[in-house]
Design a protein around this motif. Structure first.
Motif, PDB file in Angstrom:
ATOM      1  N   LEU A 466      55.310  51.088  47.698  1.00 48.70           N
ATOM      2  CA  LEU A 466      53.888  51.236  47.372  1.00 48.70           C
ATOM      3  C   LEU A 466      53.086  50.918  48.625  1.00 48.70           C
ATOM      4  N   LYS A 467      52.543  51.956  49.234  1.00 50.41           N
ATOM      5  CA  LYS A 467      51.844  51.759  50.495  1.00 50.41           C
ATOM      6  C   LYS A 467      50.419  52.284  50.460  1.00 50.41           C
ATOM      7  N   ASP A 468      50.161  53.181  49.527  1.00 52.63           N
ATOM      8  CA  ASP A 468      48.872  53.853  49.491  1.00 52.63           C
ATOM      9  C   ASP A 468      47.736  52.872  49.177  1.00 52.63           C
ATOM     10  N   GLU A 469      46.618  53.098  49.849  1.00 50.24           N
ATOM     11  CA  GLU A 469      45.453  52.239  49.638  1.00 50.24           C
ATOM     12  C   GLU A 469      44.997  52.259  48.186  1.00 50.24           C
ATOM     13  N   GLU A 470      45.054  53.418  47.597  1.00 47.47           N
ATOM     14  CA  GLU A 470      44.655  53.540  46.185  1.00 47.47           C
ATOM     15  C   GLU A 470      45.558  52.727  45.274  1.00 47.47           C
ATOM     16  N   GLU A 471      46.819  52.623  45.653  1.00 50.33           N
ATOM     17  CA  GLU A 471      47.742  51.830  44.845  1.00 50.33           C
ATOM     18  C   GLU A 471      47.364  50.358  44.899  1.00 50.33           C
ATOM     19  N   PHE A 472      46.948  49.926  46.069  1.00 57.61           N
ATOM     20  CA  PHE A 472      46.561  48.515  46.175  1.00 57.61           C
ATOM     21  C   PHE A 472      45.212  48.247  45.503  1.00 57.61           C
ATOM     22  N   THR A 473      44.351  49.254  45.521  1.00 56.93           N
ATOM     23  CA  THR A 473      43.106  49.101  44.757  1.00 56.93           C
ATOM     24  C   THR A 473      43.425  48.865  43.291  1.00 56.93           C
ATOM     25  N   LEU A 474      44.364  49.646  42.786  1.00 58.23           N
ATOM     26  CA  LEU A 474      44.775  49.487  41.384  1.00 58.23           C
ATOM     27  C   LEU A 474      45.382  48.115  41.139  1.00 58.23           C
ATOM     28  N   ILE A 475      46.283  47.719  42.026  1.00 59.17           N
ATOM     29  CA  ILE A 475      46.967  46.432  41.862  1.00 59.17           C
ATOM     30  C   ILE A 475      45.951  45.290  41.840  1.00 59.17           C
ATOM     31  N   LYS A 476      44.991  45.341  42.768  1.00 58.51           N
ATOM     32  CA  LYS A 476      43.996  44.264  42.825  1.00 58.51           C
ATOM     33  C   LYS A 476      43.167  44.218  41.555  1.00 58.51           C
ATOM     34  N   LYS A 477      42.822  45.392  41.048  1.00 59.63           N
ATOM     35  CA  LYS A 477      42.043  45.417  39.803  1.00 59.63           C
ATOM     36  C   LYS A 477      42.863  44.866  38.645  1.00 59.63           C
ATOM     37  N   ILE A 478      44.136  45.218  38.597  1.00 59.68           N
ATOM     38  CA  ILE A 478      45.014  44.693  37.539  1.00 59.68           C
ATOM     39  C   ILE A 478      45.049  43.170  37.611  1.00 59.68           C
ATOM     40  N   LEU A 479      45.230  42.662  38.818  1.00 59.57           N
ATOM     41  CA  LEU A 479      45.384  41.217  38.978  1.00 59.57           C
ATOM     42  C   LEU A 479      44.097  40.438  38.666  1.00 59.57           C
ATOM     43  N   ALA A 480      42.974  41.146  38.649  1.00 58.38           N
ATOM     44  CA  ALA A 480      41.706  40.458  38.365  1.00 58.38           C
ATOM     45  C   ALA A 480      41.536  40.172  36.877  1.00 58.38           C
ATOM     46  N   PHE A 481      42.355  40.801  36.053  1.00 54.18           N
ATOM     47  CA  PHE A 481      42.178  40.743  34.603  1.00 54.18           C
ATOM     48  C   PHE A 481      42.100  39.314  34.054  1.00 54.18           C
ATOM     49  N   THR A 482      43.036  38.481  34.473  1.00 55.04           N
ATOM     50  CA  THR A 482      43.102  37.115  33.933  1.00 55.04           C
ATOM     51  C   THR A 482      41.807  36.352  34.202  1.00 55.04           C
ATOM     52  N   GLU A 483      41.264  36.544  35.389  1.00 52.72           N
ATOM     53  CA  GLU A 483      40.024  35.833  35.708  1.00 52.72           C
ATOM     54  C   GLU A 483      38.843  36.378  34.914  1.00 52.72           C
ATOM     55  N   ILE A 484      38.837  37.681  34.709  1.00 50.90           N
ATOM     56  CA  ILE A 484      37.769  38.287  33.898  1.00 50.90           C
ATOM     57  C   ILE A 484      37.826  37.729  32.476  1.00 50.90           C
TER      58      ILE A 484
END
Length: 554
Positions: A466-484
């Motif tokens: 997983l190298k694509d910038e869009e993939e990391f955008t997705l990953i970061k958004k996923i990881l934000a869930f718990t804090e939200i």
RNA sequence: GCGCCUGUAGCUCAGUUGGAUAGAGCAACGGACUUCUAAUCCGUAGGUCGCAGGUUCGAAUCCUGCCAGGCGCGCCA
């Protein structure tokens, strides 16, 4: 996730202290935030500005020191920059995010949970509509918001209990019984004027017909005094069962149903009044008994026991809230319709008079729902009986869309609910946009299965593909869930989840249209499938906390 | 009259509690299906953050005063 960053910064502070570069006699709370613009990095902190005074150094110099220690020997950090007056901007290494993504898959249905609430005992009371008629859409919004808050608080680590308070005492119960009695006689041929004070709705006739079906004319020759207890109880039971059915249909379940009557049966009302009297907050005047609520938040004192000796609704409410505290709850949250907001100061006063801390009690107001049908207002009046019931709306629109519409706006903002829009299975309708994303991901997995691909154990997946910038955008958004989730629970703001999901899913749809998940490159396909699996989990859990279904196919 | 909520793009609404160039969706306009669901995507256009002051390095956000809409001001529940 921010916790990890805080830890990293804290480590750097320790190192700086040991090396003698910083004194750090008092370290303020380390605030980590997400910069608005991603180009500033993944996280930032204004810590060096906050330390400048006590260290008697320039913010930028402190930032320099911290930067050095942050970078030193820390492979999770890709880069550290100092910006503006002394902001420290951190950019994290891909491995940092990937290692956390693995946890999402491990947690599965539990992803999003946290211990933010620290097991605090919360009593969440909502709906509590008077059992004198069916639930209308306004109650529906309260039900959806309350139910979601319950789920949200549980997920965020609060020990929450949900409760419906049944006002089964007082004049309204007699009025209810008389209403049914009058309809009963009317149907059996005794024409009398139906008092305008009675409940006008057609549902009263339905109850009367039920009674006729079951008991025939046996009450017809008796006096009102004789039959009233029966008609009162029967009507109450019938309406309450209807309310329970409507809520159940709507996916709302309560841990407890609390009867106002039980407060009287257990002498709790008198006890509460006496208790406050001992505390000198209750006094007699003009033949009535008063609470000195004006000594607190309220604009004037309020009557607890009328001249007639009857107790007011407010009086039993005092006993009820004392009871909540006596049951050991540390945070008492009431959800009320906005039309009751005038009642808030006196209730706040009660808890203060009892001697409790201001923030143990919180009233959350849910604003009105304006129902429209193709742009035209649907009238709502309990009196005329021409109101739109929750049940009617759910039947017409469906549980998912109804709940989503109630939950997608800030609760203290008036809600325009367009029935025609909610019914549409088209992109104008936001609930389908999110559900569609979930179905789409499921479809990717069906395709993968066709191609003979299924997700292996994580050890067999090379996530570094997983190298694509869009993939990391997705990953970061996923990881934000718990804090939200934690933030929404803490602030009691349910709409944040709907906005979060919409944002998350928009990123997915964009990714989907530009990248293929299942391709000839097996290793890459597996890595992407893993990401899709985590995404599916997040969408599923987000919808689940809203009480909205996540269909696998649409 | 007093109190609470609201006022942000044509419409419906966000805006991380005072931070960097105010954002989404719908509607409008122009593009994209031989592919894992086009219920989708990409682009264009759209703003005096109700108005006027104030606080400060910085305000949609905090304070004051107006204006507009909603709701409430019972010994009703």
């Amino acid at each position: 996730m921010k916790k990890v960053i805080r830890q990293l910064i804290s480590n750097a502070l320790d190192k700086a202290r040991k090396s003698g570069e910083l004194e750090l006699s008092a370290v303020p709370e380390i605030l980590v935030e997400k910069p608005k613009d991603e180009k500033f990095g993944d996280f930032s902190t204004s810590l060096s500005m906050m330390l400048a005074k006590s260290e008697r150094k320039k913010p930028r110099d402190i930032a320099d020191i911290l930067c050095r220690h942050l970078k030193n020997g820390e492979s999770q950090i890709a880069s550290v920059d100092i910006a503006g007056p002394g902001f420290i901007n951190l950019k994290m290494a891909p491995a940092f995010f990937l290692s956390r993504l693995v946890k999402v898959a491990e947690l599965g249905d539990q992803f999003g949970s946290s211990d933010a609430g620290g097991g605090k005992k919360v009593l969440l009371e909502f709906v509590s509509a008077n059992p004198t008629g069916p639930l209308h859409v306004g109650h529906g919004r309260g039900a959806a918001v309350g139910d979601m808050l319950g789920r949200l608080l549980k997920l965020a680590g609060y020990n929450v209990s949900t409760e419906y308070y049944i006002n089964d005492v007082g004049n309204q119960m007699n009025t209810l019984g008389r209403s049914t009695w009058a309809r009963y006689r009317e149907i059996l041929g005794i024409a009398e004027e139906f008092s305008p004070d009675y409940y006008q709705g057609e549902y009263i006739r339905d109850i009367a017909r039920e009674i006729i079906d079951q008991r025939g004319k046996e009450f017809l020759d008796k006096s009102e005094e004789e039959v009233l207890p029966f008609f009162r109880q029967y009507s109450l039971d019938s309406i309450l069962n209807g309310i329970k059915d409507d809520l159940s249909e709507f996916g709302v379940e309560f841990d407890q149903w609390f009867n106002e009557k039980s407060l009287y049966d257990d002498q709790l009302v008198d006890k509460a009044v006496n208790w406050l009297r001992e505390k000198k907050h209750v006094y007699d005047k003009e033949g009535a008994v008063w609470l000195n609520s004006s000594a607190f938040d309220d604009e004037k004192d309020r009557v607890l026991i009328k001249q007639t000796g009857e107790k007011t609704y407010f009086c039993s409410d005092i006993a009820y809230h004392k009871n909540k505290i006596d049951r050991g709850f540390e945070w008492i949250v009431d959800l009320w319709g906005a039309d009751h907001h005038g009642y808030v100061p006196r209730m706040n006063s009660v808890l203060q008079a009892m001697g409790y801390d201001k923030d143990v009690f919180k009233v959350m107001l849910v604003q009105f729902v304006a129902l429209t049908r193709g742009g035209e207002k649907v009238s709502m009046s309990t009196r005329s009986g021409e109101f739109e019931t929750l049940s009617d709306v759910v039947k017409e629109v469906g549980v998912d869309a109804t709940r989503f519409f109630f939950l997608m706006r800030s609760s203290d903002s008036h809600l325009d609910f367009d029935l025609e829009l909610a019914k549409k299975e088209s992109p104008e309708n936001p609930v389908f946009y999110i559900q569609y994303a979930h179905a789409r991901i499921c479809s990717i997995f069906r395709k993968a299965t066709e191609e003979g691909l299924s997700l292996p154990a994580i050890s067999h997946i090379d996530l570094s593909r997983l190298k694509d910038e869009e993939e990391f955008t997705l990953i970061k958004k996923i990881l934000a869930f718990t804090e939200i989730v934690g933030k929404s629970a803490e602030l009691l703001e349910v709409h944040r989840i709907a906005f979060y999901l919409h944002d998350l899913v928009a990123a997915f749809h964009g990714y989907y249209s530009r990248h293929r998940v299942v391709s000839d490159d097996v290793a890459l396909s597996l890595a992407r499938l893993f990401l899709m699996d985590c995404l599916r989990t997040t969408i599923h859990n987000g919808l689940s906390v809203m009480g909205v279904s996540a269909p696998e196919q649409m």
